[in-house]
Write an enzyme that holds these catalytic residues in place. Structure first.
Site, PDB file in Angstrom:
ATOM      1  N   SER A  46       0.809  -1.228   0.000  1.00  0.00           N
ATOM      2  CA  SER A  46       0.000   0.000   0.000  1.00  0.00           C
ATOM      3  C   SER A  46       0.837   1.272   0.000  1.00  0.00           C
ATOM      4  CB  SER A  46      -0.934   0.015   1.212  1.00  0.00           C
ATOM      5  OG  SER A  46      -0.205  -0.240   2.391  1.00  0.00           O
ATOM      6  N   ASP A 351      -3.123   7.716   8.504  1.00  0.00           N
ATOM      7  CA  ASP A 351      -4.224   6.925   9.065  1.00  0.00           C
ATOM      8  C   ASP A 351      -3.753   5.944  10.136  1.00  0.00           C
ATOM      9  OD1 ASP A 351      -2.874   5.047   7.587  1.00  0.00           O
ATOM     10  OD2 ASP A 351      -4.466   4.691   6.138  1.00  0.00           O
ATOM     11  N   HIS A 354      -0.279   4.403   7.260  1.00  0.00           N
ATOM     12  CA  HIS A 354       0.358   5.003   6.077  1.00  0.00           C
ATOM     13  C   HIS A 354       0.709   6.460   6.308  1.00  0.00           C
ATOM     14  CE1 HIS A 354      -2.529   1.795   4.874  1.00  0.00           C
ATOM     15  NE2 HIS A 354      -1.448   1.351   4.258  1.00  0.00           N
TER      16      HIS A 354
END
Ligand SMILES: *[C@@H]1O[C@H](CO)[C@@H](O)[C@H](O)[C@H]1NC(C)=O
Ligand SMILES: *[C@@H]1O[C@H](CO)[C@@H](O)[C@H](O)[C@H]1NC(C)=O
Ligand SMILES: *[C@@H]1O[C@H](CO)[C@@H](O)[C@H](O)[C@H]1NC(C)=O
Length: 382
Positions: A46, A351, A354
């Site tokens: 991610s 978050d 990340h």
């Protein structure tokens, strides 16, 4: 032009000038520079995904596809796990290349010929079956091996004669984004007695599959690759919130990050660098650069104000639950109960897992500047 792009450009020009013909080997200079490459192929999880997990059936409709993700730079949620751009976005921008197409968003030569991003949010380095054999449950059925398979398909599609393929490989920059964080974090969250022993036992396997992916790319003709290391796992708000401890020396004095988790990341990075050195010796005509994600993040977390960040570098900007980390899955960013901080550009963590665009920009910039191997310290401000 924004000051940042100007600075990058200066760095690029300098690097291009400094490297000249010295195309080969070298752990030193990053061979960035306009016109050197036609495209970027990128891999990872991610931290590098620019839209695949939003399409993959196992993860479609996940939080990254919802507001306020991507609010800082993109018009709507782009599938990126940040408020804005990722490190790969800044690198692609600095090269003045088109954004690589997320692999799952394309299928044709015209969609893929300007670069492809194979990274998938939630991807692991190791195959699901291998992790399961170690008692580790992963959630997204994509490993490095899958991304390599996808890459081979794309290369076949772009050109079938081997000499044409080698030409494409030689004129592409390969960016191997961070991979393995998910493997380690799932290991650390298992309910066994010795989660750290389990996580550490993965290091040689993870470095091994990264090595295989690099060797395949080199064999196919790749000439320039950037291989990024592990982030400081112990500075992640998620880890800090979910795995607290009163053990002595659990938290680092300067950064307040979890020491054993950061030691795991450092072990990974040492083993990764050892492997990269071996590859450089074996393939002196291939430029293999190490991209450091560890030290820049520890630097801003330890001295946030020095680099223009706010005073709570270990708290998620978007999320909820309050406290020093502001992380709780019930309030995960993008969920109805989550809230967003007023100024994400002053946060390190977007978050809880990340990074913010601001942190990504800082990391990308330090990666590019380190390529200069400057003899004097360069003032880095936000
Ligand atoms: C990923 O790789 C595994 C192991 O080779 C395979 O079983 C699985 O089908 C692949 N998944 C996808 C989505 O291609
Ligand atoms: C795990 O911890 C439990 C409880 O402390 C103990 O009884 C057990 O022997 C431990 N197992 C291992 C494999 O160390
Ligand atoms: C997360 O929030 C829920 C709802 O307020 C609460 O019940 C739970 O204890 C919190 N979890 C943690 C780890 O703080």
């Amino acid at each position: 032009m924004a000051p940042f792009s100007r600075l990058l450009l200066a760095a690029l020009v300098l690097v291009a000038a400094a490297t000249g013909e010295a195309d080969a080997g070298g752990s030193g200079t990053i061979l960035y520079g306009p016109a050197r490459y036609d495209r970027v192929f990128s891999f990872g999880d991610s931290l590098t995904d620019t839209g695949n997990s939003a399409i993959l059936p196992a993860t479609a409709g996940g939080p990254f596809t919802k507001a306020p993700y991507a609010q800082t730079h993109f018009k709507g949620p782009s599938g990126r796990a940040s408020d804005g751009r990722l490190v790969i976005d800044f690198i692609v921008e600095s090269l003045r290349l088109p954004q690589p197409t997320p692999y799952l968003a394309g299928s044709t030569v015209s969609e893929f010929q300007h670069g492809v991003n194979f990274a998938v949010g939630g991807a692991t380095a190791l195959d699901m079956a291998f992790l399961k054999s170690k008692g580790i449950k992963s959630f997204v059925p994509i490993a490095i091996s899958n991304q390599t398979t996808w890459f081979n398909r794309v290369l076949q599609l772009l050109a079938s004669p081997p000499n044409q393929q080698r030409k494409i490989m030689a004129r592409s920059l390969f960016y191997f984004g961070e991979i393995g964080f998910n493997d380690y974090s799932f290991a650390l969250m298992t309910l066994t007695n010795d989660t750290m022993g389990l996580a550490k036992s993965l290091v040689p396997h993870i470095v091994g599959v990264i090595r295989s992916a690099l060797i395949d790319a080199i064999a196919a003709g790749a000439r320039t690759m950037v291989v990024t290391g592990m982030i400081p796992i112990g500075c992640e708000p998620e880890m800090l919130a979910l795995l607290p401890s009163s053990k002595a020396n659990y938290y680092d004095q300067a950064s307040r990050c979890i020491t054993p988790f950061n030691q795991l990341a450092q072990l990974h990075n040492r083993e990764l660098n050892r492997m990269l050195s071996q590859l450089r010796r074996a393939h002196p005509r291939t430029s293999i650069q190490y991209g450091d994600l560890y030290n820049p993040v520890v630097a801003i977390v330890s001295s946030p104000r020095k680099y223009g960040f706010g005073g709570k570098p270990l708290a998620a900007c978007c999320g909820g639950g309050g406290g020093p980390y502001n992380f709780n899955f019930t309030f995960f960013c993008g969920m109805p109960l989550s809230t967003t901080c007023a100024d994400p550009s002053r946060s390190v963590s977007w978050d809880g897992i990340h990074f913010t665009e601001a942190a990504n920009k800082f990391v990308a910039r330090s990666m590019l500047i380190r390529g200069l191997e400057a003899s004097e310290p360069i003032q880095i401000s936000k």
